[in-house]
Design an enzyme around this catalytic site. Structure first.
Site, PDB file in Angstrom:
ATOM      1  N   HIS A 189     -33.229 -16.496  21.250  1.00 48.18           N
ATOM      2  CA  HIS A 189     -32.404 -15.431  22.138  1.00 48.18           C
ATOM      3  C   HIS A 189     -31.895 -16.534  23.385  1.00 48.18           C
ATOM      4  O   HIS A 189     -31.488 -15.950  24.339  1.00 48.18           O
ATOM      5  CB  HIS A 189     -33.127 -14.352  22.699  1.00 48.18           C
ATOM      6  CG  HIS A 189     -32.396 -13.155  22.664  1.00 48.18           C
ATOM      7  ND1 HIS A 189     -31.830 -12.540  23.885  1.00 48.18           N
ATOM      8  CD2 HIS A 189     -31.739 -12.394  21.816  1.00 48.18           C
ATOM      9  CE1 HIS A 189     -31.393 -11.340  23.441  1.00 48.18           C
ATOM     10  NE2 HIS A 189     -31.304 -11.191  22.278  1.00 48.18           N
ATOM     11  N   HIS A 289     -23.211 -12.600  12.862  1.00 47.44           N
ATOM     12  CA  HIS A 289     -24.041 -11.861  14.020  1.00 47.44           C
ATOM     13  C   HIS A 289     -23.422 -10.297  13.894  1.00 47.44           C
ATOM     14  O   HIS A 289     -22.149 -10.017  14.004  1.00 47.44           O
ATOM     15  CB  HIS A 289     -23.808 -12.521  15.206  1.00 47.44           C
ATOM     16  CG  HIS A 289     -24.370 -12.041  16.425  1.00 47.44           C
ATOM     17  ND1 HIS A 289     -23.734 -11.260  17.297  1.00 47.44           N
ATOM     18  CD2 HIS A 289     -25.645 -11.925  16.735  1.00 47.44           C
ATOM     19  CE1 HIS A 289     -24.596 -10.939  18.418  1.00 47.44           C
ATOM     20  NE2 HIS A 289     -25.661 -11.346  17.905  1.00 47.44           N
TER      21      HIS A 289
HETATM   22 MG   LIG Z   1     -29.392 -13.560  18.802  1.00 48.56          MG
END
Ligand SMILES: [Mg+2]
Length: 386
Positions: A189, A289
């Protein structure tokens, strides 16, 4: 003179939980839907679309490449998350309208299908190894053959050995629970800095991961390159990159193994198809994504059906729950894309292949949302990446 229908109307709907939809109507009575959103910046993207609308209204709706060029290059400043997300949603809606007008799925207009079904992965969550292992078993029982999880919370520039042990324990528990057949990805992240990323990747080597996502922030390109070269774990990134130009160096430098453009941020379907083709020439895989809503997922799936190097698709809609998932409420009949055994089969439906429940969307937009990402602090009070 073009005989194309013209763009007649652009309407935006900010809807819970954190999404924004656009409906573009055309002069022939047709319409298309898109999802122009940057999480936490819905109103900014809406303002950008309002500023771009003069490039669109009254123009031929099917001239998608030309409209992209004008939206991307016609305002002097270009690229970046806001402008590219605004373009992305508009572009999706134009493809949806075009597909509906011609009576074909979008993938038919982008080279035709290369696969019969698309493999999806699911997120799992939990603070403890046992909880994660339990969640992983549940998802595998629902048919998923790919899982992804976060393994760290706020992480200091140089953190403790205990943090490393915790990551290893969680990963080991999940790998033990799912066996070798199921793909397991970890998302750092962008929370992890270079010094810790190196240590963690070394410790994670034995678990034969599908990929590690954003081991460091992509803006720390040199660190990403060094980390990737020092590890056999496939490296994935790209959710914070926009347009072909944003991906160019990453691809040509061979820094990553998997790119993750977001169809609602990187410039839309056609732009992401071009990015995927660039990646293919470097032997790099694509895993789009998609932590967003049903329109963004529908657009992603259209691309997966016609993109050879797309090998798995992210989704957060809880497709396995079918009609029980309120996140699918915006689709007529609560359709779940036909999800079965971890895959979505190819649909022959026109455009994006979904039917939006417009009445529900209009009603939800009256409530709207004010979603913001969490803000984290380290124990000493300093800022930490979410
Ligand atoms: Mg990600």
């Amino acid at each position: 003179m073009s005989t194309q229908p013209l763009i007649a109307k652009i309407e935006l709907f900010k809807v819970p939980p954190r999404w924004q939809f656009v409906k573009i109507s055309t002069s022939d009575g047709n319409f298309g839907w898109g999802e122009p959103i940057l999480e936490g910046k819905a109103d900014t993207v809406a303002a950008c679309i309002a500023e771009m609308s003069h490039h669109l209204l009254g123009k031929p709706a099917g001239h998608i490449e030309d409209l992209f060029q004008v939206m991307h290059r016609g305002g002097f400043y270009r690229g970046g998350p806001i402008i590219s997300s605004a373009i992305s949603g508009i572009e999706q809606a134009l493809w949806d309208a075009k597909g509906k007008r011609l009576g074909v799925p979008i993938y038919e207009l982008l080279g035709g299908p290369v696969r019969e079904r698309v493999r999806l992965y699911s997120w799992i969550g939990g603070d403890q190894p046992e909880k994660l292992a339990h969640a992983a078993r549940e998802r595998v029982a629902q048919g998923y053959t790919g899982l992804k999880m976060n393994v760290t919370h706020q992480t200091d520039w140089i953190d403790s050995a205990a943090l490393v042990d915790g990551v290893v324990a969680k990963t080991a528990a999940v790998r033990e629970a799912i066996g070798a057949e199921v793909g397991l990805a970890l998302d750092f992240h962008g929370r992890v800095h270079r010094g810790m990323a190196k240590v963690l990747l070394r410790e994670l080597e034995p678990f034969r991961l599908m990929f590690v996502e954003e081991p460091v922030l992509v803006e720390n390109f040199d660190a990403m390159r060094e980390i990737a070269r020092g590890s056999s774990v496939p490296i994935a990134t790209g959710e914070r990159l926009y347009t072909r130009w944003g991906f160019k160096q990453l691809l040509s430098d061979g820094v990553v193994d998997v790119i993750q453009p977001d169809i609602s941020h990187a410039g839309g379907l056609w732009e992401c198809r071009k990015i995927a083709a660039m990646a293919e020439a470097y032997d790099i895989a694509v895993a789009l994504h998609c932590p967003l809503g049903p329109i963004a997922l529908a657009a992603s799936l259209q691309l997966d059906f016609c993109t050879p190097n797309a090998f798995i698709q992210e989704q957060v809609l809880g497709l396995q729950y079918g009609q029980a998932s309120d996140k699918l409420d915006y689709l007529v009949g609560g359709q779940n894309f036909g999800f079965q055994d971890g895959f979505v089969p190819r649909s022959e439906k026109a455009g994006l292949g979904i039917e939006i429940d417009e009445a529900k969307v209009r009603e939800a937009a009256l409530t709207g949302h004010n979603w913001r990402n969490p803000g984290w602090r380290l124990p000493d009070g300093s800022f930490a990446e979410w």
